[in-house]
Design an enzyme around this catalytic site. Sequence first.
Site, PDB file in Angstrom:
ATOM      1  N   HIS A   1       0.053  32.615   7.243  1.00 10.04           N
ATOM      2  CA  HIS A   1       1.383  32.202   7.682  1.00 10.04           C
ATOM      3  C   HIS A   1       1.970  31.144   6.737  1.00 10.04           C
ATOM      4  O   HIS A   1       3.157  31.152   6.442  1.00 10.04           O
ATOM      5  CB  HIS A   1       1.300  31.659   9.111  1.00 10.04           C
ATOM      6  CG  HIS A   1       2.630  31.453   9.758  1.00 10.04           C
ATOM      7  ND1 HIS A   1       3.290  32.437  10.444  1.00 10.04           N
ATOM      8  CD2 HIS A   1       3.441  30.368   9.802  1.00 10.04           C
ATOM      9  CE1 HIS A   1       4.433  31.966  10.897  1.00 10.04           C
ATOM     10  NE2 HIS A   1       4.548  30.718  10.517  1.00 10.04           N
TER      11      HIS A   1
ATOM     12  N   HIS B   1       7.774  35.446  15.213  1.00  4.31           N
ATOM     13  CA  HIS B   1       6.995  34.729  16.220  1.00  4.31           C
ATOM     14  C   HIS B   1       6.294  35.765  17.096  1.00  4.31           C
ATOM     15  O   HIS B   1       6.450  35.775  18.315  1.00  4.31           O
ATOM     16  CB  HIS B   1       7.882  33.777  17.023  1.00  4.31           C
ATOM     17  CG  HIS B   1       7.393  32.364  16.986  1.00  4.31           C
ATOM     18  ND1 HIS B   1       7.492  31.492  18.034  1.00  4.31           N
ATOM     19  CD2 HIS B   1       6.760  31.684  16.002  1.00  4.31           C
ATOM     20  CE1 HIS B   1       6.963  30.330  17.691  1.00  4.31           C
ATOM     21  NE2 HIS B   1       6.519  30.418  16.472  1.00  4.31           N
TER      22      HIS B   1
END
Lengths: 767, 237
Positions: free
Chosen positions: A47, A94
């Site tokens: 990420h 998300h």
Amino acid sequence: MSDPAITPALIKQHGLTPEEYERIQGILGREPNYTELGIFSVMWSEHCSYKNSRPLLKTFPTKSPKILVGAGEENAGIIDIGDGLAIAFKIESHNHPSAVEPFQGAATGVGGIIRDIFTMGARPVCSIDSLRFGELTSPEVRRLFSGVVAGIAHYGNCFGIPTVAGEVYFDKSYEGNPLVNAFCLGVLRHEQIARGAAKGIGNPVFYVGPATGRDGLAGAAFASQDLTEESAEQQRGAVQVGDPFMEKLVMEACLELLATDAVAGIQDMGAAGLTCSTCETAARAGTGIEIDLAKVPQRAPNMTPYEIMLSESQERMLIIVHKGREAEVKRIFDKWDLPWAEVGTVTDTGRMMVKNRGELVADIPAKKLADEAPIYQREAREPEYLKAVRAFTLAGVADTQDAAGNLKTLLGWPTIASKNWVYRQYDHMVRDGSVVCPGSDAAVIRIKADSLPQDGEGKSATVDKYIAMKVDCNAVYVYLDPYEGAKTVVAEAARNLACSGATPLGSTDNLNYGNPHNPEIFWQLRESVRGLAEACRAFNAPVTGGNVSLYNQNPNGPIDPTPTVAMVGLIDKLEHVTTQWFKDEGDAILLLGDVVDRNDPMLGLGGSAYLQRVHALKTGTPPRCDLDREKELHLALRSLIYSGVVKSAHDCSDGGLAVALAECCISQQIARETPRLLGAEIDLSAFTGVRLDALLFGETQSRVVISVSAVQAAKVLAQAKILGVPAAVLGKTGGTALNIKANEGTLSCDLRELHDLWWNAIARAMA
Amino acid sequence: MNFAVLQFPASNCDQDAVHVLRNVLGHSARLLWHKETSLGNADAVIVPGGFSYGDYLRTGAIARFSPVMQAVQAFAAKGGPVLGICNGFQILCEAGLLPGALIRNRSLQFRCEHVFVKAATANSPFTSQIPDGKVLRIPIAHGEGCYFADAETIARLKAQNQILWQYADAQGELTDVANPNGSVENIAGICNESRNVAGLMPHPERASEGLLGSADGRLIFESLIHALESKSVAKAA
């Protein structure tokens, strides 16, 4: 409470390999302590570090004369839109948080991307979302879907940002692993660009926003592993809790502070919180940073340095202030009743030094931590399933006997049906800029003086600008042919912009895939990035940034490869803004582009909505997009729009020509419970030798349905010929039905029935 | 005319109101921070939409305690015109300047869409310029817009002609289908007994320019401006 000992098990639990651990030892010249291990694990997660995807991302086109801040430089890219104005935009995922806790997971996704935009000094003016779920027949999917939509609504509506467009797909591959990709766009003047750099040795470092709690511990690391029942349960604490009210105040206070010139650098605390914001700002400036955790506002008692550094509590910002200007921070944040604390200073050591009550708890070279994560060239292998996909032919698929029934099936399929159940829950009009609201090919917003952040000199009005945007991804195409499919993803986004009258400025992408350690998944990723890069180049829509979300799989397998592309374009004049629905009775309906690609053995039906819904087949080589022809189409369409003759323009995509025509007839909504229905008489009998299902529901690329006044039709045909684009008159508008005549059969549908099926499909599935 | 547009923490239609009053209608409008205690030279007050204080407790419940609201109370008591839009309507109800309350939509969901509203009377500083029988097309955007009051209050509102706007269909009929939130009597907006304080859930500031799809909302602001210019409402300062 003493820190746990560093054991191989603890290292593994932090998602680090033995080789990565050795690298950490090499950087530090010693064993890391527990806090440092945590810091490395989040910074070196996919990420934050893109360690599995970085070599691929380098192949994207990222430059154009209009790009003021490029991909990877800062929290978001910035593009010049003329007259001293610029836009900042980015998309971010998300996914895992939304799978575990859909409401807060989606809400904080919106909050995070809004922060990325105002961190750049821009005022956020609109957002769009790309969502994917399993099929609505599952109660669990309905729970996730309604939770995600409510979460986006909660955050965006309260914050006061219009959610103006988006896409929602329903496919079994996303069951248990929904995708939530949130995009935000902001506006600023060139001289207002803020940087996330810790500049100026000796400058004080401020923490502003709410106190740090234990929520969201190591969320970035959580996002970088496969989702399992067990991990979801364990990681519920990794999901943050959003407070849009707080974010609105933090944004207003930050923009007010930025207008004072007191700020040397600013960065939000998003993924990896305090850790990421401190080491990245120092790394960008080539400085060091020293902070004292005892000064960090804390919500929970007895938080350890590990917890404070890894917390992803929301709505927090790190601000580096020019020495001597501290009073301005205090004045403005006190006005907004916001917590603030001076937590450290910029140093010349090049190190990120973290103290807690005088004790040094972490000491790491900032640049090595931020920029020197390991890079992996993963093994890639063409997936087995593609053999069957390529071998599939239409030989065993009987042509349709019930075209009207098929059309109704497609319009009532939640993936194609109206998304009003979703967007009516979003405030899509706040800020007085929504020129084209959700429900047309692309959203169009107006940028006006109050779209900009305030500035110290109080400069006044500016020229209005019109920005179009759209997010797209037909992931089934990408699954069936990653390279060609990815090209059509970009082409469709660009086509949607062209239909609205816009010329692309740039794009941002969100690469959602399964576990990259699986060579077949990595092959999907590699091939689709190749397609995306080629197409973004073709449409002059360089990539200004984005996000990579890997490990999107649940125990049943990976998601379909889903490279979501959000593209942004500029419309020069208000009168060029074009919508998709038919306008007046008696207008001529034209198709720009070939009615069917006869070189395609699947005739546009490979991977089509028709094969999926009517024949329960998710296979076949998907339609190919010839980028040169597609570009010519967009140029021609824009030129026709500029000449003022085009009354409506709608792209042919999911569901083919019949669905596109039906949408032109039924998609204008005047007000609550008040659609405007305008029928069409279509004659396709000139197109001989094509099976009816391919003619009506084939998804051949590079096609747009337009309407023009009848007297202009001949002129438009002539103009299209000059511009090198195939064009044909299909029929005319009028009446209360959609009637299509072809050699192989006919279709006749009452528009009230079509509208009801299309408009209410999702509400019915959710009832 | 001088308009004061109140700004609470997390007001978010404040700039939109200023934009329309200033740039579309050509009047003076300024934002007034909620900690202010004076309205200055304001001829009229707009309480804009948004989520004051996040609406976490109850819509408008905290905003009514802001210092500026005391000044608004005094201004209204002297006959100064006050218009609350959406969250502003909710705040005025919480502050006791308007009767009744706004509760959760009957769909239990936030709703953002265009609706049709009809002025129930031209006899107010907020409706005088709306042509008789004209159906206005204006957007709503709220989760708690269902107007509720007890039967006695409703009877009084009717008797004193205090219902200003009602949800209708395109033909102006007050149907249930046209009612987006379940409001009693399709009520979209009301005024106080003295007729100088009004609130409505629809957003006229989002329907004041053709490029946004409708300019019908201007009629509400133009009514107010007309009233101020013809001095049919008090200049409270």
